[in-house]
Structure formats: C-alpha cells, structure tokens
Motif scaffolding. Sequence first.
Motif, PDB file in Angstrom:
ATOM      1  N   PRO A 164     -22.237   3.194 -26.603  1.00 57.31           N
ATOM      2  CA  PRO A 164     -21.367   2.489 -25.636  1.00 57.31           C
ATOM      3  C   PRO A 164     -21.375   3.074 -24.220  1.00 57.31           C
ATOM      4  O   PRO A 164     -21.030   2.376 -23.271  1.00 57.31           O
ATOM      5  CB  PRO A 164     -19.981   2.600 -26.279  1.00 57.31           C
ATOM      6  CG  PRO A 164     -20.261   2.690 -27.750  1.00 57.31           C
ATOM      7  CD  PRO A 164     -21.506   3.516 -27.863  1.00 57.31           C
ATOM      8  N   ASN A 165     -21.760   4.351 -24.083  1.00 58.06           N
ATOM      9  CA  ASN A 165     -21.822   4.924 -22.742  1.00 58.06           C
ATOM     10  C   ASN A 165     -23.019   4.420 -21.940  1.00 58.06           C
ATOM     11  O   ASN A 165     -23.192   4.784 -20.770  1.00 58.06           O
ATOM     12  CB  ASN A 165     -21.867   6.453 -22.808  1.00 58.06           C
ATOM     13  CG  ASN A 165     -20.479   7.061 -22.991  1.00 58.06           C
ATOM     14  OD1 ASN A 165     -19.479   6.490 -22.535  1.00 58.06           O
ATOM     15  ND2 ASN A 165     -20.419   8.197 -23.655  1.00 58.06           N
ATOM     16  N   ASP A 166     -23.857   3.584 -22.552  1.00 59.17           N
ATOM     17  CA  ASP A 166     -24.980   2.957 -21.853  1.00 59.17           C
ATOM     18  C   ASP A 166     -24.611   1.576 -21.306  1.00 59.17           C
ATOM     19  O   ASP A 166     -25.452   0.923 -20.676  1.00 59.17           O
ATOM     20  CB  ASP A 166     -26.178   2.781 -22.805  1.00 59.17           C
ATOM     21  CG  ASP A 166     -26.671   4.101 -23.382  1.00 59.17           C
ATOM     22  OD1 ASP A 166     -26.441   5.137 -22.735  1.00 59.17           O
ATOM     23  OD2 ASP A 166     -27.292   4.091 -24.460  1.00 59.17           O
ATOM     24  N   ASP A 167     -23.373   1.137 -21.548  1.00 62.98           N
ATOM     25  CA  ASP A 167     -22.987  -0.225 -21.188  1.00 62.98           C
ATOM     26  C   ASP A 167     -22.479  -0.295 -19.745  1.00 62.98           C
ATOM     27  O   ASP A 167     -21.621   0.505 -19.332  1.00 62.98           O
ATOM     28  CB  ASP A 167     -21.888  -0.728 -22.133  1.00 62.98           C
ATOM     29  CG  ASP A 167     -22.365  -0.795 -23.585  1.00 62.98           C
ATOM     30  OD1 ASP A 167     -23.594  -0.739 -23.798  1.00 62.98           O
ATOM     31  OD2 ASP A 167     -21.510  -0.898 -24.487  1.00 62.98           O
ATOM     32  N   TRP A 168     -22.984  -1.307 -19.019  1.00 62.83           N
ATOM     33  CA  TRP A 168     -22.603  -1.515 -17.618  1.00 62.83           C
ATOM     34  C   TRP A 168     -22.271  -2.992 -17.412  1.00 62.83           C
ATOM     35  O   TRP A 168     -22.956  -3.867 -17.940  1.00 62.83           O
ATOM     36  CB  TRP A 168     -23.730  -1.109 -16.681  1.00 62.83           C
ATOM     37  CG  TRP A 168     -24.103   0.343 -16.794  1.00 62.83           C
ATOM     38  CD1 TRP A 168     -24.972   0.886 -17.698  1.00 62.83           C
ATOM     39  CD2 TRP A 168     -23.612   1.424 -16.001  1.00 62.83           C
ATOM     40  NE1 TRP A 168     -25.056   2.249 -17.522  1.00 62.83           N
ATOM     41  CE2 TRP A 168     -24.235   2.602 -16.474  1.00 62.83           C
ATOM     42  CE3 TRP A 168     -22.713   1.514 -14.941  1.00 62.83           C
ATOM     43  CZ2 TRP A 168     -23.984   3.854 -15.922  1.00 62.83           C
ATOM     44  CZ3 TRP A 168     -22.462   2.759 -14.380  1.00 62.83           C
ATOM     45  CH2 TRP A 168     -23.089   3.918 -14.870  1.00 62.83           C
ATOM     46  N   VAL A 169     -21.233  -3.237 -16.620  1.00 64.35           N
ATOM     47  CA  VAL A 169     -20.794  -4.605 -16.357  1.00 64.35           C
ATOM     48  C   VAL A 169     -21.200  -5.001 -14.936  1.00 64.35           C
ATOM     49  O   VAL A 169     -20.924  -4.273 -13.979  1.00 64.35           O
ATOM     50  CB  VAL A 169     -19.267  -4.743 -16.516  1.00 64.35           C
ATOM     51  CG1 VAL A 169     -18.820  -6.162 -16.187  1.00 64.35           C
ATOM     52  CG2 VAL A 169     -18.844  -4.356 -17.933  1.00 64.35           C
ATOM     53  N   ILE A 170     -21.878  -6.157 -14.825  1.00 63.44           N
ATOM     54  CA  ILE A 170     -22.302  -6.668 -13.518  1.00 63.44           C
ATOM     55  C   ILE A 170     -21.105  -7.298 -12.809  1.00 63.44           C
ATOM     56  O   ILE A 170     -20.422  -8.159 -13.373  1.00 63.44           O
ATOM     57  CB  ILE A 170     -23.424  -7.704 -13.668  1.00 63.44           C
ATOM     58  CG1 ILE A 170     -24.675  -7.054 -14.245  1.00 63.44           C
ATOM     59  CG2 ILE A 170     -23.735  -8.369 -12.332  1.00 63.44           C
ATOM     60  CD1 ILE A 170     -25.778  -8.038 -14.577  1.00 63.44           C
ATOM     61  N   GLU A 171     -20.847  -6.852 -11.561  1.00 63.07           N
ATOM     62  CA  GLU A 171     -19.782  -7.444 -10.740  1.00 63.07           C
ATOM     63  C   GLU A 171     -20.408  -7.930  -9.436  1.00 63.07           C
ATOM     64  O   GLU A 171     -20.740  -7.128  -8.561  1.00 63.07           O
ATOM     65  CB  GLU A 171     -18.677  -6.421 -10.464  1.00 63.07           C
ATOM     66  CG  GLU A 171     -17.923  -5.983 -11.715  1.00 63.07           C
ATOM     67  CD  GLU A 171     -16.801  -5.013 -11.419  1.00 63.07           C
ATOM     68  OE1 GLU A 171     -16.655  -4.632 -10.234  1.00 63.07           O
ATOM     69  OE2 GLU A 171     -16.072  -4.630 -12.353  1.00 63.07           O
ATOM     70  N   ILE A 172     -20.591  -9.234  -9.321  1.00 62.25           N
ATOM     71  CA  ILE A 172     -21.241  -9.806  -8.140  1.00 62.25           C
ATOM     72  C   ILE A 172     -20.274  -9.781  -6.961  1.00 62.25           C
ATOM     73  O   ILE A 172     -19.121 -10.214  -7.075  1.00 62.25           O
ATOM     74  CB  ILE A 172     -21.705 -11.252  -8.420  1.00 62.25           C
ATOM     75  CG1 ILE A 172     -22.800 -11.253  -9.495  1.00 62.25           C
ATOM     76  CG2 ILE A 172     -22.210 -11.914  -7.143  1.00 62.25           C
ATOM     77  CD1 ILE A 172     -23.252 -12.636  -9.913  1.00 62.25           C
ATOM     78  N   ASP A 173     -20.745  -9.249  -5.825  1.00 59.71           N
ATOM     79  CA  ASP A 173     -19.962  -9.253  -4.594  1.00 59.71           C
ATOM     80  C   ASP A 173     -20.325 -10.521  -3.822  1.00 59.71           C
ATOM     81  O   ASP A 173     -21.369 -10.607  -3.185  1.00 59.71           O
ATOM     82  CB  ASP A 173     -20.281  -8.008  -3.749  1.00 59.71           C
ATOM     83  CG  ASP A 173     -19.352  -7.860  -2.555  1.00 59.71           C
ATOM     84  OD1 ASP A 173     -19.019  -8.887  -1.929  1.00 59.71           O
ATOM     85  OD2 ASP A 173     -18.969  -6.722  -2.242  1.00 59.71           O
ATOM     86  N   THR A 189     -24.923 -13.610 -15.242  1.00 59.42           N
ATOM     87  CA  THR A 189     -23.809 -14.095 -14.421  1.00 59.42           C
ATOM     88  C   THR A 189     -22.809 -12.978 -14.190  1.00 59.42           C
ATOM     89  O   THR A 189     -22.940 -11.875 -14.743  1.00 59.42           O
ATOM     90  CB  THR A 189     -23.114 -15.286 -15.108  1.00 59.42           C
ATOM     91  OG1 THR A 189     -22.684 -14.880 -16.412  1.00 59.42           O
ATOM     92  CG2 THR A 189     -24.071 -16.463 -15.220  1.00 59.42           C
ATOM     93  N   ASP A 190     -21.815 -13.269 -13.377  1.00 63.37           N
ATOM     94  CA  ASP A 190     -20.777 -12.282 -13.091  1.00 63.37           C
ATOM     95  C   ASP A 190     -20.092 -11.869 -14.385  1.00 63.37           C
ATOM     96  O   ASP A 190     -19.805 -12.697 -15.257  1.00 63.37           O
ATOM     97  CB  ASP A 190     -19.769 -12.889 -12.120  1.00 63.37           C
ATOM     98  CG  ASP A 190     -18.840 -11.847 -11.535  1.00 63.37           C
ATOM     99  OD1 ASP A 190     -19.254 -10.671 -11.428  1.00 63.37           O
ATOM    100  OD2 ASP A 190     -17.709 -12.201 -11.162  1.00 63.37           O
ATOM    101  N   ARG A 191     -19.846 -10.561 -14.536  1.00 67.07           N
ATOM    102  CA  ARG A 191     -19.173  -9.943 -15.685  1.00 67.07           C
ATOM    103  C   ARG A 191     -20.058  -9.827 -16.927  1.00 67.07           C
ATOM    104  O   ARG A 191     -19.560  -9.503 -18.012  1.00 67.07           O
ATOM    105  CB  ARG A 191     -17.894 -10.706 -16.054  1.00 67.07           C
ATOM    106  CG  ARG A 191     -16.910 -10.858 -14.905  1.00 67.07           C
ATOM    107  CD  ARG A 191     -16.333  -9.523 -14.478  1.00 67.07           C
ATOM    108  NE  ARG A 191     -15.519  -9.645 -13.268  1.00 67.07           N
ATOM    109  CZ  ARG A 191     -14.874  -8.635 -12.695  1.00 67.07           C
ATOM    110  NH1 ARG A 191     -14.986  -7.422 -13.202  1.00 67.07           N
ATOM    111  NH2 ARG A 191     -14.181  -8.811 -11.586  1.00 67.07           N
ATOM    112  N   THR A 192     -21.355 -10.063 -16.792  1.00 60.99           N
ATOM    113  CA  THR A 192     -22.258  -9.849 -17.931  1.00 60.99           C
ATOM    114  C   THR A 192     -22.381  -8.358 -18.187  1.00 60.99           C
ATOM    115  O   THR A 192     -22.558  -7.564 -17.264  1.00 60.99           O
ATOM    116  CB  THR A 192     -23.654 -10.434 -17.640  1.00 60.99           C
ATOM    117  OG1 THR A 192     -23.532 -11.830 -17.363  1.00 60.99           O
ATOM    118  CG2 THR A 192     -24.585 -10.233 -18.823  1.00 60.99           C
ATOM    119  N   LYS A 193     -22.296  -7.973 -19.485  1.00 60.50           N
ATOM    120  CA  LYS A 193     -22.415  -6.568 -19.853  1.00 60.50           C
ATOM    121  C   LYS A 193     -23.869  -6.310 -20.292  1.00 60.50           C
ATOM    122  O   LYS A 193     -24.385  -7.010 -21.166  1.00 60.50           O
ATOM    123  CB  LYS A 193     -21.454  -6.211 -20.983  1.00 60.50           C
ATOM    124  CG  LYS A 193     -21.376  -4.700 -21.267  1.00 60.50           C
ATOM    125  CD  LYS A 193     -20.509  -4.390 -22.476  1.00 60.50           C
ATOM    126  CE  LYS A 193     -19.042  -4.703 -22.236  1.00 60.50           C
ATOM    127  NZ  LYS A 193     -18.198  -4.222 -23.363  1.00 60.50           N
TER     128      LYS A 193
END
Length: 851
Positions: free
Chosen positions: A440-449, A394-398
Amino acid sequence: MSGKKVKGAAAQASGPAAAEIEIKEGPVRPYIVVDPSKTLQEKRMPRSLVERGLVVVLIAVALAVRFHKLGWPNSIVYDESHYGSLITKYINGDFFLDAEPPFAKLFFTMVAKSAGYEGNFKFGQVTSLYNGKIPYVVLRTMSSMLGLFTVILSYLTLRLSGANMFVAFGTALAFIFENGVVTTSRLILPDSVVLFSIALAVYSFKRSGLYDDASCQSYKWTVISAVSAGAASSSKFVGICTVAWLGLLCIWRFTFMMGDLSRPVCKAVKHTLIKGGIFVVAPVIVYMLSFYAHIALQTTFAEDAEYISSEYQSSLVGNNVPKDIKAEVGVGSVITLKHTGSTGGYLHSHPENYPAGSEQQQITLYPFVDEGDDWTIELYDKPGEILVDFQNLTDRTKIRLLHKTHCRLHSHDHKAPVSENADWQKEVSCYGYQGFEGDPNDDWVIEIDKDASTPGAAQERVRAIETKFRLRHAMTGCLLFSHPTKLPAWGFEQQEVSCASSGIDSLTLWYVEQNDNFLLKEDAELISYPQLSFLQKFVELHKKMFFMMKKLDAPHPASASALTWPTMLRGIEYWSANHRNVYFLGNATLWWSVSGMLVAYGLFAVVQLLRWQVGKPILQSVEAVDFHMETVQYLLGYAVHFVPFIFMGNNLFISAYIPAYYFGILALGLVLNSLVTITFKGRSHIGYVLLALFVTSVVYFFNDHKPLVYGTEWTRDLCIKSIWTSSWDYPCKNYFGNFQEYKAFELPEKSPFTQLETHIFSQPRNTILDPVEETPAAAPPKQEEPAQDPNVPSEERVAQQNAQLEDIMNKPGDKVFKDEFGNILDPEEVKKIMAEQNAVIKESIVERKSS
C-alpha cells in the motif's frame, strides 16, 4: 510682489555665472521660481573658448590615462572570461543563462562582430592568452571610450549644477585618475557601459532643467535621460536605482513647482505626470527590447538549455525535446514525469541505495533524458495486469508507478535524505523486486490541477504535456515534491525528491512528457509542446535569472560587506601572472574624501536643523540655497544606489559601489565649489589652492599605484611601501626585487600561465626570440595527468611524482620551472612543492624559430 535675482560669487570670480536662482517674495513667505531664467542655459553650458579648451584638456588626459598599454595584459583578466564567452555564444547563436540583463553583453557583441570576430576563440580561465582570433583590444578600446565619455559628462554635469568651470575641471580631472574606475573601464566588463549610461542619464536630467517644462528641449532631454537609465537597468540591475532616483527627483521638482506661486497648479501636475510616465515607460521599453534581441540571437540548443522548460527548448535549433507524443495517457503507459516548479528535471531512479533511512533505491530529479526516467503506470489493485482495452486516467485515480529496475515509487515515515530536519518532508524511494506486486505504500492518487492544465479535456483526464497534476501518497496524504536542494555525492548531486505535507504548490506539480502505450491505435492523437510567445520566454528567463542570483549568494573570498565599501578596506584581485598584477583598488585620496564629505555633510545638516529649531537663521544667501538644493540631489542619488546593497546577500563586490561613488564624486565637486563661492567668498584664490592640492594628491596616489591598474612591472619594496592600510591584500610577493630582473624575464608568447598549478616550460637551446618571425609550433599531444588515488601511500605518490619530474629533466632542451606567480624555481624546490602540496606538473613546450 517684488522679486530679485542673485548671482553666485563664481560669476564675479571667474567669468560667466555658475550659480543663479531667482527668489521672489510672496504674500506670506519667499518662494523659489522653478522656471529657469533666460540666461541660465548660456551660463551653464561650455560655450566660451576657455571652457572648450578645458574640455579638450580633459579629453587629452583621459585618453592618455585610459588608453595606456591597452593591449596589456594580453591575456584574460578577471570576468573577461565570463563576458567574452557570452559574446562568443551570441555570435554562434548558442543559448545560455546569465544572472544579469543583456544590454552590455549585446553592445560588446555588436562591437566584436563589427571588428570581424567569428566566435571561434575559446575563452579559458584567467591568464589564458588571447590570440588573433579575438579583437580584444578593440573591445577594450570601446570600453575605454565609454570611460572617456563618462569623464566629460561628469564635467558637464557639474557645470549644469552650478559649479565654477575651474572647479568642475579639477573634479573631472581627479575623476580621470580614479584607479578603480580606470581599471574597470579598460576591460571587457559591463561596468563601463553601466557607469556611462548612468552618467548620461544624470547629465540629461540636469540638462532638461535648463528649459521650460513645456518646451520640446525639456522633453527631448527627459527622454534621453529615461532611455539612458533604461540602458543602465538593462545592463545591471543597479540601473533600476537610477530610474528610482529620476522618479524621486520628479517628485522633488514637483514640490517646488507647487510652492512656486507664479505657476498654475494644473501645469505643474500635467508635466510632472507626463515626465514621470516617461521615466517609467522608456526604461521598460529599452529593457524589453534588449531581451527581445537577446532571445532572437539565441537560436541554437546548448548546455544551459537543459535548465529551461521543454516548451522553450522546442524553439531552439538542435533540441532533443520529444514531439508528436501520444496525447492520451492511460494504464500501461510507459511515461516520463517532469517537474514544473524547479529546474524542470525528470522523476528518476537508478540502482543505488540511500546510505541511511530506509536504505532503499534512490529517487531523484534528473535534468537529462535517460532510461532511468521511464515509469510504467499500473492500477493500484491490479499491479502487473495487462489490459485488453485502453483505460484513461481521470482525476482521483489511484495508481502505482513501476520503474524499469522492477521497483515501485514508494514513500513511508522515514525522514527525507537531505531535508531531514524538515518534519513536513518524508523520504521517497523505489522499493521492490521482480515478481513482487508491491504494498500500500506504493499507492499514489492523481489530483489534476485544473487551473494549471490546458482548458478542455486535459482538465478531466491526464493528457501528455497539457495536464498538470499532483501525486498524493495514499497512506500518508503527503504530495510528491521536489525543490532545488541537491543530494550529496552519494546521490550524484541530483535534486532531492521527497513527500511533502506542506510546501509551495508549484513544487508539487508534475506532468507527463514522453508517453507510449501499445493499446493506443496508430492514428491516435499526437501532441507537441506549444510555441512560447516572447512574453512567456521573457518571464521564464527572469525566473531563471532570479534563481541563479540566489545561487550566487554564497560567500566568495573577494566579497565584502557593503558597509565596508566607503572605507575601502580591500580590493579585488583581477589578474596575477608574470610577476605582475591587476588589482581593483580605488584612489584612496578621492575615495576617502567622498566618504569624509558624506559624514561631514550629514553632521552639518544636523547642526543646521538644530540651529533652525532654536530660531537661528539658516540658508541666508542664495548661493547657499543653490548649493544645498543641488548637493542634496546627488546625495540622494548616492543613497539610492548604495543603501539597497546593505540589505542584499553575502556575495557582494566592492566594484558594485562605483555607481553610488559617482554620485558621491559629483556631490564632492559641489562641496569643493562651495569653498570658492561661499566659504572663501572674496578670497577665491584660497579655494583654488585647496582644489589644486586635492587634485595633486589624487594624481600622486594614482601614479604611486598605477602598476596595479596597468599590470606592469613593479618592485617588491615599492609595492610594500604603497600599502596604506594592512587590509589591502594585493600580493607584493609576486614582484621581483628590482626592475633589472624584469629585463631577463621572458614574457610567455604562446603558453599562458594558469593559477593553482606548477608549470614547466621547455625550449630549445641557443634560440633568440624574434616576435616578428615567430611561428606557432604544432600543438603537442595532450598528455593525461596521472590520477591521484587517495588510497596510494604517500611514499608511493612521491616516488611517482619524482619519476615524472626525472622523465621531464631527461628530455632535450633547457628546463625552466615556474610557480603559479611566474617565479622561477629550481628542481629541488619543485620536488619539495610536489611532496608537501601534492602539486600537479603541467608540461608546456615553447618552440621558437631560431634567428
């Protein structure tokens, strides 16, 4: 209110009146009557036997000039390679991308198909020989016919503008012998289509002015003018300038309508708006229809299709676009991530490291489906954990993205590999190894447009294809980004990927294409790309076209600044082989006369304005008023077609000046007409003598330089003598010293010369060429050219080349060595060239049937 009608001096000098306008006295000032007089149509149309005879003469001369040796060169000239290959792709249904609109290409495709072309000729480089598979003479003939029609239209247009029939004839005759126009109109190039369409648009617009604004005839010719401008716009973007010119003339005419006290204002407004609408709508319709045909003919997946969206690709036959993809994307899914904002490549990694920066594994954007595009989605705090139940994203999933090479998508404070001077971009790499859980530099947050995603569930959770999202780096806050910038050779020239803290939003958007997750049931929802509508394809093609135009902006050896075009400092080499050349060079007499006229008219206008400012009378005769009204229209056309190029990029060619040049020739014709009707009024024979001298000088220049037009024999001395300015760079060294040498020189019948290589031809002894009996030899087996290892010492390389040369010399048969210009060399010269220039020997065997 009194009125008067004044006829031009041309009527008194040579038959029907050529210039006739009506001026009436108003309450305060005189005004021009816009509606044409009843006799104007008869006076400005070629109805007399004499005038029709002049048109016949123009046709005969134009036929002789444009159709002379039309089958020569019998090989590809200049951009015939490009446009010919596109014709072939149309006929075969192959998809391709091009930076120009398709109308001219579709026209030539129709001609080729009608002539029986089956799309089975492979267009090679310039100088590659044509064969019986391609009706190149038919295609050139059609191009030449359009050039012929353009000449006739120039004559008729000048007559409609009030020029005397003999002046119009002389100007059109000079136009026939314009070297550059003849050169382009004899080849399979869009220039002839564009110039003819512009000429027809100009003629039709002038023809519409012969009738009352409300008449059917006026509207008929207005529509023809608008459609012709649309054809020009649909062939090259310079045609848009013609549409703009027609619009400006609508406004121009409207100002005179408003000043005409004999016309009601409402009528002027009504017809101006209707015709203005026609000049907008008709070109748009032609443009859209040409792209409709373009899209309809491109049915098969081909190489260029890799650079369009997967939605578009999915409509092509033979595409490799995934379909029936599992819709729901979750933790543990093996996915491919596709970029939306550039050429649509995939997020990719391969086991090669950056040479600087972090020196970690490279991340790129790769346009093809590859195993290096696969990524496994992990939760940031549970890397490597295998879930029992399916979990949506979902939106904001890391998350973290694990590559098949056991490293993870990673970013940090290192500068981007190529965009290192852009502080807002950071390097993205693939970091890690088998057994390492990441950092932690491998972490990305999903931001749905949500605006870019398909309405519905795709706006709430990640679904393949439908959801467009960004990946924000959790530690630094930058976004996963890509743009058209490419990595150097160490990155295999793939597209750079970085992490951007700013930038264009569309370049940070991604979506999932391939998706596989073992936790999904067998009957899970499947999804495929939706079919695009015509308008969606139309928009996408234009985005690609404009992108390609930007890429074509790099400087080219033959390019020249638009500001230098009026002076014709140089031309363009179109073809060079067999001690002959085809070189685009305008007729200096006509070209420079147009340029001089522009300067002189500008100075004259300034002087007249100054005279008017100090109270001196100007434009006292009706002939002068008529002359300036007509001439200014063509000067406006020149400016509209020329000025935009001044503000364009570097990759401009002087041949693009021809549309503006055509308007300049029309204006020059009216200036020549003014010599007869105004300057030497009552002594018109002086004006005719000057006109005859001018046309004679144009014909002289054409005749003196025609070997460059037709690619025929010439001598080195004659070539050198023909150079009027040192900046003209056509290669006189290519020609023989005398014409006798051409008689002993055999033109290649089976094997083309190609540039930038040294060629060796071998033929059996004691044979006589008989073109009628000649039979093609079986193609010799293709020989691999020896690779040149840069680490091999120079002496060793020379020894290898000498051994190759000696092997060729030992073969039976006579040996003829020729360089890229077709000049015969002896073996010692060949050895020297190979040693000093590292030339490549390419052996061709020419077999001919003995007589």
